[in-house]
Write a protein that holds these residues in place. Structure first.
Motif, mmCIF file in Angstrom:
data_model
loop_
_atom_site.group_PDB
_atom_site.id
_atom_site.type_symbol
_atom_site.label_atom_id
_atom_site.label_comp_id
_atom_site.label_asym_id
_atom_site.label_seq_id
_atom_site.Cartn_x
_atom_site.Cartn_y
_atom_site.Cartn_z
ATOM 1 N N LEU A 265 0.836 -1.200 0.000
ATOM 2 C CA LEU A 265 0.000 0.000 0.000
ATOM 3 C C LEU A 265 0.872 1.251 0.000
ATOM 4 O O LEU A 265 0.602 2.211 -0.737
ATOM 5 C CB LEU A 265 -0.927 0.003 1.216
ATOM 6 C CG LEU A 265 -1.809 1.251 1.363
ATOM 7 C CD1 LEU A 265 -2.757 1.387 0.170
ATOM 8 C CD2 LEU A 265 -2.608 1.193 2.671
ATOM 9 N N LEU A 266 1.938 1.245 0.797
ATOM 10 C CA LEU A 266 2.857 2.385 0.814
ATOM 11 C C LEU A 266 3.502 2.582 -0.552
ATOM 12 O O LEU A 266 3.691 3.720 -1.003
ATOM 13 C CB LEU A 266 3.933 2.173 1.885
ATOM 14 C CG LEU A 266 3.460 2.268 3.336
ATOM 15 C CD1 LEU A 266 4.588 1.899 4.291
ATOM 16 C CD2 LEU A 266 2.953 3.666 3.642
ATOM 17 N N TYR A 267 3.823 1.473 -1.225
ATOM 18 C CA TYR A 267 4.399 1.575 -2.566
ATOM 19 C C TYR A 267 3.406 2.186 -3.548
ATOM 20 O O TYR A 267 3.797 2.868 -4.501
ATOM 21 C CB TYR A 267 4.822 0.181 -3.045
ATOM 22 C CG TYR A 267 5.281 0.161 -4.485
ATOM 23 C CD1 TYR A 267 6.503 0.729 -4.847
ATOM 24 C CD2 TYR A 267 4.497 -0.413 -5.485
ATOM 25 C CE1 TYR A 267 6.926 0.730 -6.174
ATOM 26 C CE2 TYR A 267 4.915 -0.423 -6.804
ATOM 27 C CZ TYR A 267 6.134 0.145 -7.146
ATOM 28 O OH TYR A 267 6.543 0.141 -8.461
ATOM 29 N N SER A 268 2.118 1.987 -3.323
ATOM 30 C CA SER A 268 1.088 2.473 -4.239
ATOM 31 C C SER A 268 0.796 3.956 -4.081
ATOM 32 O O SER A 268 0.126 4.544 -4.936
ATOM 33 C CB SER A 268 -0.216 1.685 -4.016
ATOM 34 O OG SER A 268 -0.051 0.319 -4.270
ATOM 35 N N THR A 295 -7.740 6.810 -13.415
ATOM 36 C CA THR A 295 -7.738 5.377 -13.699
ATOM 37 C C THR A 295 -6.894 4.624 -12.683
ATOM 38 O O THR A 295 -7.292 3.558 -12.192
ATOM 39 C CB THR A 295 -7.198 5.111 -15.114
ATOM 40 O OG1 THR A 295 -7.972 5.836 -16.069
ATOM 41 C CG2 THR A 295 -7.252 3.629 -15.451
ATOM 42 N N TYR A 296 -5.738 5.177 -12.350
ATOM 43 C CA TYR A 296 -4.875 4.545 -11.350
ATOM 44 C C TYR A 296 -5.587 4.443 -10.010
ATOM 45 O O TYR A 296 -5.580 3.391 -9.361
ATOM 46 C CB TYR A 296 -3.576 5.334 -11.195
ATOM 47 C CG TYR A 296 -2.651 4.755 -10.149
ATOM 48 C CD1 TYR A 296 -1.736 3.766 -10.488
ATOM 49 C CD2 TYR A 296 -2.702 5.185 -8.821
ATOM 50 C CE1 TYR A 296 -0.895 3.223 -9.529
ATOM 51 C CE2 TYR A 296 -1.864 4.650 -7.866
ATOM 52 C CZ TYR A 296 -0.953 3.666 -8.221
ATOM 53 O OH TYR A 296 -0.133 3.115 -7.260
ATOM 54 N N CYS A 297 -6.210 5.536 -9.568
ATOM 55 C CA CYS A 297 -6.897 5.532 -8.271
ATOM 56 C C CYS A 297 -8.026 4.511 -8.236
ATOM 57 O O CYS A 297 -8.194 3.785 -7.251
ATOM 58 C CB CYS A 297 -7.437 6.926 -7.961
ATOM 59 S SG CYS A 297 -6.200 8.106 -7.385
ATOM 60 N N LEU A 322 0.441 1.449 -14.668
ATOM 61 C CA LEU A 322 0.377 2.874 -14.981
ATOM 62 C C LEU A 322 1.427 3.682 -14.214
ATOM 63 O O LEU A 322 1.661 4.853 -14.527
ATOM 64 C CB LEU A 322 -1.015 3.417 -14.641
ATOM 65 C CG LEU A 322 -2.187 2.853 -15.435
ATOM 66 C CD1 LEU A 322 -3.504 3.316 -14.816
ATOM 67 C CD2 LEU A 322 -2.110 3.284 -16.893
ATOM 68 N N TYR A 323 2.038 3.083 -13.212
ATOM 69 C CA TYR A 323 2.973 3.758 -12.305
ATOM 70 C C TYR A 323 4.074 4.510 -13.061
ATOM 71 O O TYR A 323 4.232 5.744 -12.892
ATOM 72 C CB TYR A 323 3.576 2.706 -11.371
ATOM 73 C CG TYR A 323 4.022 3.173 -10.020
ATOM 74 C CD1 TYR A 323 5.086 4.069 -9.878
ATOM 75 C CD2 TYR A 323 3.433 2.681 -8.861
ATOM 76 C CE1 TYR A 323 5.526 4.453 -8.621
ATOM 77 C CE2 TYR A 323 3.863 3.068 -7.600
ATOM 78 C CZ TYR A 323 4.908 3.949 -7.484
ATOM 79 O OH TYR A 323 5.340 4.336 -6.239
ATOM 80 N N PRO A 324 4.885 3.827 -13.893
ATOM 81 C CA PRO A 324 5.974 4.558 -14.562
ATOM 82 C C PRO A 324 5.490 5.592 -15.554
ATOM 83 O O PRO A 324 6.150 6.628 -15.756
ATOM 84 C CB PRO A 324 6.754 3.431 -15.269
ATOM 85 C CG PRO A 324 5.769 2.315 -15.435
ATOM 86 C CD PRO A 324 4.879 2.386 -14.232
ATOM 87 N N ILE A 325 4.331 5.349 -16.172
ATOM 88 C CA ILE A 325 3.808 6.306 -17.153
ATOM 89 C C ILE A 325 3.350 7.581 -16.462
ATOM 90 O O ILE A 325 3.551 8.696 -16.977
ATOM 91 C CB ILE A 325 2.648 5.679 -17.949
ATOM 92 C CG1 ILE A 325 3.134 4.444 -18.690
ATOM 93 C CG2 ILE A 325 2.060 6.690 -18.929
ATOM 94 C CD1 ILE A 325 4.262 4.708 -19.672
#
Length: 363
Positions: A265-268, A295-297, A322-325
Motif C-alpha cells: 500500500l505504501l508503494y502504491s 484510472t490509477y486511483c 500505470l505507475y511509470p507512465i
C-alpha cells in the motif's frame, strides 16, 4: 546465461543506465527536461535486446515462476481451442496455437510474447512522452514489476501493456485502434476489464480527480474492516480464472502470504500523491494526466479491497502498470518545479534504487 543470473544482470544494466541519466539531469548545465530528445533509435535498440535476451531465458520455475507452466502448456498442446468468447483468453491461446503450428520452439514462442510485452509499452511511451522516449522507458524498465511480469506473470503483463497502448490511442482520439487493442488485451487476460472500465469512467463519468482520490482513501478503512468479504464476493463472480486459487492456495512465493499488505500500500501511494500535487495543489489542467491518475486511483482502490488475496501483485499490477507512465508523463510533459531537471535526476535515482533494494534485500 544461467537462470539465477538473469535478475542480477538485469538490475545491474538498468540501474547503471538510470544512474548515468540521473547524474546527467542533476549536474549537467544547460540540459533541460524540456529539451527535445525525439530519438527513438536508442530505446528501440535497448528494447529489442531485452526482447531477445529475456525471451530466450531458461525454462525455470524456480527463477521465472510461471515460465515453466507456460512452457509445459505450449509443449504439450494445452493451449485451449483458440475460440472467440468473453470467457476465453482467445488471443493468448491463438498466439500459442499459431506458433505451435508453424513449428516454433518454446523459446521463439517466448520471444514473441516478450516482443508484444515490451514493444507495446515502448509504442505507448512514444505516444505519452514523444519528446523523450528514452527517459520514459527508463522509468518503465526500472519499475518494480517490469522484470517479474516479463518472465513470470506473462499473460497479465502482456494484457496490461496492450491496455496501456490502447489508452494512449484512446487519449489521442484514435478510437478504432484503441478499441482493437482493448479487445486483444481482454482476449489475453480478462482482468484488464478493470482498467479498461476505469479509463472509460475517467473520460466520461468520474471526471474530477478529487472524487477518485476520496474513493481511494475510503477504500483503505473499508478494506481493513471488511476486506475478506470483498475478496470472497469477487472470487464468487468467477471474473478471473485464477482468483479462487489465489484465495485458497498458498506456496512459498513472496507474494503468496495473505493479510493487509501495508508495504505494498505504501508503494502504491506516490502516484496518488503526484496526482494530488499536480492536479489539486498546483491546479494544473492536463486531461491526459488527469485520466491517467483517475484510472490509477480506481484500479488501485479495487486492489485495496481485495488486498488479502494470495499473489496480490497480480491484482495490484492492474493499477501498477500505470505507475511509470504517470511519473514519466508528469516529469517530462508538465512544468512542475523551477529546478525540474534536478528533481528528475533525484526521482529517477530513488525510483530505481527502490526497485534494486526490494529485489536484493526484501524479496
Amino acid at each position: 546465461m544461467p537462470a539465477h543470473l538473469y535478475l542480477p544482470v538485469y538490475l545491474l544494466i538498468v540501474s547503471s543506465m538510470c544512474f548515468v541519466t540521473s547524474v546527467r539531469y542533476f549536474s549537467s548545465s544547460g540540459f533541460s527536461f524540456q529539451q527535445k530528445n525525439t530519438s527513438f533509435i536508442v530505446p528501440l535498440i535497448i528494447s529489442l535486446i531485452f526482447v531477445f535476451w529475456l525471451g530466450d531465458r531458461p525454462v525455470s520455475g524456480i527463477y521465472f515462476g510461471d515460465t515453466s507452466s507456460y512452457a509445459h502448456s505450449y509443449e504439450n498442446d494445452l493451449l485451449g481451442g483458440g475460440k472467440f468468447g468473453l470467457n476465453i483468453e482467445w488471443f493468448w491461446n491463438l498466439i500459442g496455437i499459431l506458433c505451435k503450428k508453424v513449428g516454433f520452439s518454446v523459446h521463439v514462442y517466448f520471444i514473441i510474447i516478450e516482443a508484444i510485452y515490451i514493444l507495446s509499452v515502448l509504442w505507448a511511451v512514444r505516444l505519452f512522452v514523444p519528446s523523450n522516449p528514452m527517459l520514459g522507458m527508463l522509468f518503465v524498465f526500472s519499475s518494480l514489476m517490469f522484470f517479474a511480469f516479463g518472465t513470470n506473470g506473462l499473460r497479465n503483463g502482456m494484457a496490461c501493456h496492450l491496455t496501456l497502448l490502447s489508452l494512449a490511442f484512446f487519449l489521442d482520439e484514435k478510437k478504432l485502434p484503441a478499441a482493437i487493442l482493448a479487445l486483444l488485451a481482454f482476449g489475453t487476460h480478462r482482468s484488464v476489464f478493470l482498467p479498461i472500465m476505469g479509463v472509460l469512467a475517467a473520460r466520461y463519468f468520474l471526471r474530477d480527480f478529487k472524487l477518485s482520490l476520496i474513493l481511494w482513501v475510503v477504500c483503505i478503512p473499508v478494506s481493513l474492516i471488511a476486506g475478506g468479504f470483498f475478496s470472497n464476493v469477487f472470487a464468487s463472480l468467477g471474473f478471473d480464472d485464477r482468483m479462487t486459487n489465489y484465495l485458497l492456495n498458498h506456496n512459498n512465493d513472496h507474494f503468496s502470504h495473505t493479510g493487509f499488505r501495508w508495504d505494498l500500500l505504501l508503494y502504491s501511494i506516490p502516484p496518488v500523491l503526484l496526482g494530488w500535487y499536480v492536479l489539486i495543489k498546483l491546479q494544473i489542467k492536463d486531461d491526459w494526466f488527469r485520466i491517467l491518475c483517475i484510472t490509477y486511483c480506481l484500479c488501485n482502490a479495487f486492489w485495496i479491497l481485495v488486498i488479502r488475496v494470495t499473489f496480490t501483485n497480480r491484482f495490484a499490477y492492474l493499477s501498477w502498470f500505470l505507475y511509470p507512465i504517470i511519473f514519466a508523463y508528469a516529469l517530462i510533459n508538465i512544468p512542475i518545479w523551477q529546478d525540474q531537471d534536478k528533481k528528475i535526476g533525484i526521482i529517477l535515482f530513488a525510483y530505481v534504487f527502490f526497485t534494486v533494494f526490494m529485489n536484493v534485500f526484501i524479496w
